[in-house]
Design a protein around this motif. Sequence first.
Motif, PDB file in Angstrom:
ATOM      1  N   GLY A  36       0.855  -1.182   0.000  1.00 40.49           N
ATOM      2  CA  GLY A  36       0.000   0.000   0.000  1.00 40.49           C
ATOM      3  C   GLY A  36       0.888   1.228   0.000  1.00 40.49           C
ATOM      4  N   ASN A  37       0.480   2.239   0.760  1.00 39.07           N
ATOM      5  CA  ASN A  37       1.265   3.475   0.807  1.00 39.07           C
ATOM      6  C   ASN A  37       2.377   3.363   1.842  1.00 39.07           C
ATOM      7  N   ALA A  38       3.569   3.803   1.432  1.00 38.04           N
ATOM      8  CA  ALA A  38       4.696   3.848   2.370  1.00 38.04           C
ATOM      9  C   ALA A  38       5.227   5.273   2.419  1.00 38.04           C
ATOM     10  N   LEU A  39       5.762   5.617   3.590  1.00 41.36           N
ATOM     11  CA  LEU A  39       6.380   6.938   3.766  1.00 41.36           C
ATOM     12  C   LEU A  39       7.847   6.727   4.115  1.00 41.36           C
ATOM     13  N   ASP A  40       8.748   7.375   3.366  1.00 40.15           N
ATOM     14  CA  ASP A  40      10.170   7.342   3.714  1.00 40.15           C
ATOM     15  C   ASP A  40      10.544   8.736   4.215  1.00 40.15           C
ATOM     16  N   ILE A  41      10.744   8.830   5.521  1.00 42.05           N
ATOM     17  CA  ILE A  41      11.062  10.113   6.170  1.00 42.05           C
ATOM     18  C   ILE A  41      12.555  10.388   6.009  1.00 42.05           C
ATOM     19  N   ALA A  42      12.888  11.555   5.460  1.00 43.53           N
ATOM     20  CA  ALA A  42      14.287  11.917   5.174  1.00 43.53           C
ATOM     21  C   ALA A  42      14.909  10.855   4.267  1.00 43.53           C
ATOM     22  N   ALA A  43      14.351  10.755   3.073  1.00 41.28           N
ATOM     23  CA  ALA A  43      14.662   9.647   2.153  1.00 41.28           C
ATOM     24  C   ALA A  43      16.083   9.692   1.599  1.00 41.28           C
ATOM     25  N   GLY A  44      16.757  10.830   1.686  1.00 44.03           N
ATOM     26  CA  GLY A  44      18.127  10.920   1.158  1.00 44.03           C
ATOM     27  C   GLY A  44      18.153  10.632  -0.332  1.00 44.03           C
ATOM     28  N   THR A  45      19.098   9.795  -0.753  1.00 41.08           N
ATOM     29  CA  THR A  45      19.224   9.490  -2.192  1.00 41.08           C
ATOM     30  C   THR A  45      18.360   8.309  -2.608  1.00 41.08           C
ATOM     31  N   GLY A  46      17.470   7.888  -1.741  1.00 40.97           N
ATOM     32  CA  GLY A  46      16.372   7.022  -2.161  1.00 40.97           C
ATOM     33  C   GLY A  46      16.610   5.530  -2.185  1.00 40.97           C
ATOM     34  N   LYS A  47      17.675   5.071  -1.534  1.00 41.57           N
ATOM     35  CA  LYS A  47      17.942   3.624  -1.640  1.00 41.57           C
ATOM     36  C   LYS A  47      16.787   2.796  -1.077  1.00 41.57           C
ATOM     37  N   ASN A  48      16.182   3.260   0.012  1.00 41.61           N
ATOM     38  CA  ASN A  48      15.089   2.484   0.615  1.00 41.61           C
ATOM     39  C   ASN A  48      13.765   2.730  -0.115  1.00 41.61           C
ATOM     40  N   ALA A  49      13.541   3.969  -0.545  1.00 41.93           N
ATOM     41  CA  ALA A  49      12.311   4.297  -1.288  1.00 41.93           C
ATOM     42  C   ALA A  49      12.257   3.503  -2.592  1.00 41.93           C
ATOM     43  N   LEU A  50      13.407   3.450  -3.306  1.00 40.02           N
ATOM     44  CA  LEU A  50      13.446   2.697  -4.575  1.00 40.02           C
ATOM     45  C   LEU A  50      13.175   1.217  -4.346  1.00 40.02           C
ATOM     46  N   ALA A  68      19.018  15.715  -3.592  1.00 41.40           N
ATOM     47  CA  ALA A  68      18.926  14.278  -3.294  1.00 41.40           C
ATOM     48  C   ALA A  68      17.715  13.677  -4.004  1.00 41.40           C
ATOM     49  N   LEU A  69      16.580  14.338  -3.916  1.00 38.91           N
ATOM     50  CA  LEU A  69      15.354  13.785  -4.513  1.00 38.91           C
ATOM     51  C   LEU A  69      15.487  13.632  -6.024  1.00 38.91           C
ATOM     52  N   ARG A  70      16.175  14.595  -6.645  1.00 37.36           N
ATOM     53  CA  ARG A  70      16.340  14.552  -8.108  1.00 37.36           C
ATOM     54  C   ARG A  70      17.105  13.304  -8.566  1.00 37.36           C
ATOM     55  N   MET A  71      17.951  12.776  -7.676  1.00 37.73           N
ATOM     56  CA  MET A  71      18.771  11.617  -8.055  1.00 37.73           C
ATOM     57  C   MET A  71      17.954  10.353  -8.273  1.00 37.73           C
ATOM     58  N   PHE A  72      16.757  10.290  -7.681  1.00 32.90           N
ATOM     59  CA  PHE A  72      16.032   9.013  -7.827  1.00 32.90           C
ATOM     60  C   PHE A  72      14.550   9.157  -8.138  1.00 32.90           C
ATOM     61  N   ALA A  73      14.003  10.381  -8.039  1.00 34.88           N
ATOM     62  CA  ALA A  73      12.549  10.551  -8.121  1.00 34.88           C
ATOM     63  C   ALA A  73      11.962   9.989  -9.415  1.00 34.88           C
ATOM     64  N   SER A  74      12.707  10.131 -10.518  1.00 29.95           N
ATOM     65  CA  SER A  74      12.139   9.694 -11.804  1.00 29.95           C
ATOM     66  C   SER A  74      12.503   8.240 -12.124  1.00 29.95           C
ATOM     67  N   ARG A  75      13.152   7.572 -11.189  1.00 30.48           N
ATOM     68  CA  ARG A  75      13.608   6.204 -11.496  1.00 30.48           C
ATOM     69  C   ARG A  75      12.530   5.155 -11.288  1.00 30.48           C
ATOM     70  N   HIS A  76      11.424   5.534 -10.668  1.00 30.65           N
ATOM     71  CA  HIS A  76      10.334   4.553 -10.522  1.00 30.65           C
ATOM     72  C   HIS A  76       8.993   5.287 -10.439  1.00 30.65           C
ATOM     73  N   PRO A  77       7.986   4.814 -11.212  1.00 31.69           N
ATOM     74  CA  PRO A  77       6.699   5.528 -11.213  1.00 31.69           C
ATOM     75  C   PRO A  77       5.965   5.466  -9.867  1.00 31.69           C
ATOM     76  N   ASN A  78       6.349   4.522  -8.992  1.00 28.24           N
ATOM     77  CA  ASN A  78       5.663   4.416  -7.691  1.00 28.24           C
ATOM     78  C   ASN A  78       6.194   5.395  -6.654  1.00 28.24           C
ATOM     79  N   ILE A  79       7.151   6.248  -7.052  1.00 27.01           N
ATOM     80  CA  ILE A  79       7.730   7.178  -6.074  1.00 27.01           C
ATOM     81  C   ILE A  79       7.175   8.583  -6.259  1.00 27.01           C
ATOM     82  N   SER A  80       6.666   9.145  -5.175  1.00 20.94           N
ATOM     83  CA  SER A  80       6.249  10.553  -5.178  1.00 20.94           C
ATOM     84  C   SER A  80       7.241  11.341  -4.329  1.00 20.94           C
ATOM     85  N   PRO A  81       8.088  12.145  -4.965  1.00 21.32           N
ATOM     86  CA  PRO A  81       9.044  12.925  -4.182  1.00 21.32           C
ATOM     87  C   PRO A  81       8.354  14.110  -3.508  1.00 21.32           C
ATOM     88  N   VAL A  82       8.684  14.353  -2.262  1.00 24.98           N
ATOM     89  CA  VAL A  82       8.111  15.495  -1.544  1.00 24.98           C
ATOM     90  C   VAL A  82       9.279  16.284  -0.956  1.00 24.98           C
TER      91      VAL A  82
END
Length: 203
Positions: A36-50, A68-82
Amino acid sequence: MKEDRIRWNEKYMNKETHSGEPAKIVKQFFRLASKGNALDIAAGTGKNALFLAEQGFSVDAVDISDAALRMFASRHPNISPVCADLDTFDIPRERYSLVLNLRFLNRRLFPYIREGLMPGGILIFESYLEGTGEDYCRPSCRDYLLRDNELLHSFLSLKILFYQETKIAEQREFCHIASLVAMKPEVSCCPSFPLKEQTADDK
Ligand SMILES: C[S@@+](CC[C@H](N)C(=O)[O-])C[C@H]1O[C@@H](n2cnc3c(N)ncnc32)[C@H](O)[C@@H]1O
């Protein structure tokens, strides 16, 4: 804080940073959460979010650093960068089946993390302890360090599934970390926010 954004952006822009491997604790425990929905608090470069996005979660990845968000935000459609400051960010109520808080500490968020979990939702939290000795890697400011047992006590209204405080080797240095995995009960017996005490006038 604006200074945090500048500082972290500089840090991320000044070195070749890759998302890297997800944290061991995430790989070990994410299956406890329903998809379902997950929240990654202080996601950094996104290793866990990805990693979570690849497992089928829809991930809100929050960080103050747009670099940091720019490094991974577009790498997967399931990620919403905030891109937001967690000093003021509001976590939506009962939205998440999984919340990650790794290597970041903002005590203001504790009650909001509890509220943000759906009943049955899972919290995975791991961050630096004060520790002792000079040879430990940790943030220099004491405010960003957990005290002994603090993480455990802060989430006692959840069902604790795993807790440990330990010393680990990381990038050829040692760190003291506290790790917690907990589940929000289906029916909450304890309010997360203190209730106003009843006074004689209320009766
Ligand atoms: C040590 S890194 C941890 C990143 C990631 N969770 C991990 O485990 O690799 C801390 C992160 O917190 C973010 N951060 C620091 N202060 C913040 C704030 N006030 N609001 C939002 N994010 C912040 C930084 O940009 C940085 O990406």
